[in-house]
Write a protein that holds these residues in place. Structure first.
Motif, PDB file in Angstrom:
ATOM      1  N   ALA A  16       9.798   3.601 -11.482  1.00  0.00           N
ATOM      2  CA  ALA A  16       8.552   4.156 -10.956  1.00  0.00           C
ATOM      3  C   ALA A  16       8.705   4.672  -9.526  1.00  0.00           C
ATOM      4  O   ALA A  16       8.227   5.759  -9.188  1.00  0.00           O
ATOM      5  CB  ALA A  16       7.445   3.103 -11.018  1.00  0.00           C
ATOM      6  N   ASP A  17       9.388   3.894  -8.673  1.00  0.00           N
ATOM      7  CA  ASP A  17       9.551   4.335  -7.290  1.00  0.00           C
ATOM      8  C   ASP A  17      10.486   5.541  -7.211  1.00  0.00           C
ATOM      9  O   ASP A  17      10.281   6.458  -6.409  1.00  0.00           O
ATOM     10  CB  ASP A  17      10.062   3.185  -6.411  1.00  0.00           C
ATOM     11  N   GLU A  18      11.501   5.562  -8.071  1.00  0.00           N
ATOM     12  CA  GLU A  18      12.439   6.681  -8.067  1.00  0.00           C
ATOM     13  C   GLU A  18      11.779   7.956  -8.591  1.00  0.00           C
ATOM     14  O   GLU A  18      12.048   9.059  -8.107  1.00  0.00           O
ATOM     15  CB  GLU A  18      13.654   6.325  -8.929  1.00  0.00           C
ATOM     16  N   GLN A  19      10.892   7.800  -9.586  1.00  0.00           N
ATOM     17  CA  GLN A  19      10.176   8.962 -10.125  1.00  0.00           C
ATOM     18  C   GLN A  19       9.322   9.603  -9.039  1.00  0.00           C
ATOM     19  O   GLN A  19       9.303  10.825  -8.881  1.00  0.00           O
ATOM     20  CB  GLN A  19       9.300   8.527 -11.301  1.00  0.00           C
ATOM     21  N   ALA A  20       8.623   8.770  -8.275  1.00  0.00           N
ATOM     22  CA  ALA A  20       7.818   9.293  -7.171  1.00  0.00           C
ATOM     23  C   ALA A  20       8.706   9.939  -6.118  1.00  0.00           C
ATOM     24  O   ALA A  20       8.353  10.963  -5.526  1.00  0.00           O
ATOM     25  CB  ALA A  20       6.990   8.166  -6.550  1.00  0.00           C
TER      26      ALA A  20
ATOM     27  N   LEU B 264       1.024  13.430 -10.410  1.00  0.00           N
ATOM     28  CA  LEU B 264       1.215  12.063 -10.862  1.00  0.00           C
ATOM     29  C   LEU B 264       0.168  11.186 -10.194  1.00  0.00           C
ATOM     30  O   LEU B 264      -0.154  11.366  -9.026  1.00  0.00           O
ATOM     31  CB  LEU B 264       2.618  11.554 -10.519  1.00  0.00           C
ATOM     32  N   CYS B 265      -0.361  10.210 -10.940  1.00  0.00           N
ATOM     33  CA  CYS B 265      -1.432   9.374 -10.380  1.00  0.00           C
ATOM     34  C   CYS B 265      -1.290   7.910 -10.766  1.00  0.00           C
ATOM     35  O   CYS B 265      -2.228   7.133 -10.609  1.00  0.00           O
ATOM     36  CB  CYS B 265      -2.799   9.914 -10.800  1.00  0.00           C
ATOM     37  N   GLY B 266      -0.115   7.517 -11.264  1.00  0.00           N
ATOM     38  CA  GLY B 266       0.098   6.125 -11.609  1.00  0.00           C
ATOM     39  C   GLY B 266       1.394   5.970 -12.375  1.00  0.00           C
ATOM     40  O   GLY B 266       2.064   6.959 -12.697  1.00  0.00           O
ATOM     41  N   ASN B 267       1.746   4.734 -12.671  1.00  0.00           N
ATOM     42  CA  ASN B 267       2.953   4.469 -13.429  1.00  0.00           C
ATOM     43  C   ASN B 267       2.839   3.078 -14.048  1.00  0.00           C
ATOM     44  O   ASN B 267       2.334   2.157 -13.400  1.00  0.00           O
ATOM     45  CB  ASN B 267       4.195   4.542 -12.534  1.00  0.00           C
ATOM     46  N   SER B 268       3.296   2.948 -15.278  1.00  0.00           N
ATOM     47  CA  SER B 268       3.202   1.667 -15.976  1.00  0.00           C
ATOM     48  C   SER B 268       4.311   0.705 -15.573  1.00  0.00           C
ATOM     49  O   SER B 268       4.287  -0.466 -15.967  1.00  0.00           O
ATOM     50  CB  SER B 268       3.278   1.880 -17.487  1.00  0.00           C
ATOM     51  N   GLY B 269       5.316   1.192 -14.809  1.00  0.00           N
ATOM     52  CA  GLY B 269       6.498   0.382 -14.592  1.00  0.00           C
ATOM     53  C   GLY B 269       7.330   0.346 -15.866  1.00  0.00           C
ATOM     54  O   GLY B 269       7.097   1.104 -16.808  1.00  0.00           O
TER      55      GLY B 269
ATOM     56  N   PHE C  87      -5.024  13.707  -2.693  1.00  0.00           N
ATOM     57  CA  PHE C  87      -4.984  12.378  -2.084  1.00  0.00           C
ATOM     58  C   PHE C  87      -5.457  11.313  -3.067  1.00  0.00           C
ATOM     59  O   PHE C  87      -4.902  10.201  -3.097  1.00  0.00           O
ATOM     60  CB  PHE C  87      -5.842  12.332  -0.815  1.00  0.00           C
ATOM     61  N   ALA C  88      -6.463  11.622  -3.870  1.00  0.00           N
ATOM     62  CA  ALA C  88      -6.943  10.655  -4.856  1.00  0.00           C
ATOM     63  C   ALA C  88      -5.815  10.272  -5.813  1.00  0.00           C
ATOM     64  O   ALA C  88      -5.623   9.097  -6.132  1.00  0.00           O
ATOM     65  CB  ALA C  88      -8.133  11.224  -5.628  1.00  0.00           C
ATOM     66  N   CYS C  89      -5.052  11.264  -6.251  1.00  0.00           N
ATOM     67  CA  CYS C  89      -3.927  10.989  -7.150  1.00  0.00           C
ATOM     68  C   CYS C  89      -2.829  10.211  -6.436  1.00  0.00           C
ATOM     69  O   CYS C  89      -2.338   9.194  -6.934  1.00  0.00           O
ATOM     70  CB  CYS C  89      -3.374  12.304  -7.696  1.00  0.00           C
ATOM     71  N   ASP C  90      -2.430  10.695  -5.256  1.00  0.00           N
ATOM     72  CA  ASP C  90      -1.360  10.030  -4.501  1.00  0.00           C
ATOM     73  C   ASP C  90      -1.714   8.585  -4.182  1.00  0.00           C
ATOM     74  O   ASP C  90      -0.876   7.680  -4.282  1.00  0.00           O
ATOM     75  CB  ASP C  90      -1.087  10.780  -3.196  1.00  0.00           C
TER      76      ASP C  90
ATOM     77  N   ASN D  89       0.707   3.868  -6.355  1.00  0.00           N
ATOM     78  CA  ASN D  89       1.175   2.503  -6.111  1.00  0.00           C
ATOM     79  C   ASN D  89       0.162   1.464  -6.578  1.00  0.00           C
ATOM     80  O   ASN D  89       0.545   0.396  -7.089  1.00  0.00           O
ATOM     81  CB  ASN D  89       1.475   2.291  -4.624  1.00  0.00           C
ATOM     82  N   GLU D  90      -1.107   1.760  -6.409  1.00  0.00           N
ATOM     83  CA  GLU D  90      -2.140   0.811  -6.823  1.00  0.00           C
ATOM     84  C   GLU D  90      -2.089   0.576  -8.329  1.00  0.00           C
ATOM     85  O   GLU D  90      -2.152  -0.571  -8.796  1.00  0.00           O
ATOM     86  CB  GLU D  90      -3.519   1.342  -6.426  1.00  0.00           C
ATOM     87  N   VAL D  91      -1.966   1.645  -9.086  1.00  0.00           N
ATOM     88  CA  VAL D  91      -1.903   1.529 -10.540  1.00  0.00           C
ATOM     89  C   VAL D  91      -0.610   0.841 -10.972  1.00  0.00           C
ATOM     90  O   VAL D  91      -0.610  -0.059 -11.818  1.00  0.00           O
ATOM     91  CB  VAL D  91      -2.036   2.926 -11.189  1.00  0.00           C
TER      92      VAL D  91
END
Length: 365
Positions: free
Chosen positions: A121-125, A150-155, A268-271, A275-277
């Motif tokens: 997830a961190d690498e994708q961002a 992008l607005c989230g990631n499941s890990g 900004f809403a997506c960015d 991390n929160e998601v």
């Protein structure tokens, strides 16, 4: 939560104030927009359904109500697999889904969501923000009249729920299996009978025997859909999707018509949700897994080493085919992905991977 719950100062000054009161209200009213968000999820499904509602609410709040986003769950305005076309055509202004669903549009799209043995997830961002990925993401979706974020990631996702144990590569041959994206191509190369379907349909197919196994997301979302009721063997690691990015895409004309400050609000809403998601998934996956094992008699099993090796070889073939695609943009996206994967992977050997391996050696986890 049960599965059925889802089958948010002087005369001049006074004069100026009066003028402002007279003219400002109509101007503000004219600046308001109402957007429909269509999603690929049941409403408030733990994980993606919750994240979609957070995004709708955040855009509405950060814009001061100048963009009022109303969320529609899968099937309300359009089917979950129809949200891409609905927004591209202007039927709705924005959608929430995952890139892994749009391989029929372009194979290159699939790399922006997840890749077998690919980016975390961190690498994708990092690829999108610092490795040239966002420009390619924009170019790819721009062909279809969309502006993506992008607005989230499941890990890390899981290998899936299996009715029977897997002991060898031969056990995969002919296995009726639900997955999506490039993972489906990897699995097909191993002789698996891959099927694409939503989470609710996956439960019914496992229950009826139409599926032998399937993966959806991870413990938090999966437990809410009740897969543990019909398949007790829960396999890891989910090498088909080391992470799975969630996205929103906005109709390109609707986005272009926004003033610059509202464009910044949407971005900004997506960015701000990424991390929160992602961290919510990781935390609640951990909690849900404990309950699945303790209360539902779920058996957590590791894929045999020979299966992981075979999947790695199949995944290499999949990426190799993308590098030789007839579509120039797909080749361009793939080369960018491979370059960043190899760059960051080489560094992570010493950094994050090194730290995690050291912790596991000392603490056992």
């Amino acid at each position: 939560m049960k599965r059925r719950d889802f089958l948010t100062a002087g005369v001049a000054g006074v004069g100026a104030a009066a003028a402002a009161a007279t003219f400002a209200t109509p101007a503000i009213a004219q600046d308001k927009r109402q957007w429909n968000m269509v999603t690929a999820w049941p409403k408030n499904l733990p994980g993606p359904g919750v994240a979609a509602q957070k995004l709708a609410d955040r855009i509405t709040t950060l814009s001061g109500g100048r963009i009022e986003v109303k969320l529609h769950a899968a099937g309300e305005l359009v089917p979950g697999n129809g949200v891409f076309d609905a927004v591209a055509e202007g039927t709705a202004e924005i959608y929430h889904a995952v890139p892994a669903y749009w391989g029929s549009k372009s194979k290159g799209i699939l790399l922006f969501g997840s890749q077998p043995f690919g980016l975390r997830a961190d690498e994708q961002a990092g690829w999108l923000a610092h490795g040239g990925g966002q420009d390619l993401y924009d170019e790819m979706y721009g062909q279809f009249g969309l502006k993506p974020f992008l607005c989230g990631n499941s890990g890390p996702q899981w290998a899936g729920w299996f009715r029977n144990e897997i002991n060898s590569v031969d056990d995969l041959k002919g296995l009726k299996f639900r997955t999506t994206g490039l993972a489906s191509e990897m699995c097909s190369k191993l002789g698996m009978a891959v099927q694409a379907m939503g989470g609710r349909d996956m439960f019914q197919a496992l229950q009826s025997g139409a599926l032998d196994a399937g993966e959806f997301i991870g413990p938090w979302s999966d437990s809410a859909l009740g897969f543990y009721q019909v398949a007790k063997n829960y396999y890891w690691p989910g090498v088909g999707e080391p992470s799975s990015a969630e996205e929103c895409a906005v109709n390109a004309k609707a986005f272009a018509d926004l003033p610059d400050d509202l464009k910044a609000v949407v971005k900004f809403a997506c960015d701000s949700l990424y991390n929160e998601v992602w961290t919510e998934y990781e935390t609640k996956h951990a909690m849900a897994l404990q309950k699945l094992v303790a209360e539902q008699d779920v058996k957590v099993r590791m894929l045999p080493e020979e299966v992981i090796t075979a999947m790695g070889e199949a995944a290499a073939e999949v990426i190799g085919e993308l590098r030789e695609s007839d579509d120039a943009l797909t080749r361009k996206v793939t080369e960018s992905f491979v370059s960043y994967r190899d760059l960051i992977g080489g560094y992570m050997t010493y950094a994050d991977n090194g730290q995690m391996n050291a912790r596991a050696k000392v603490l056992g986890f």
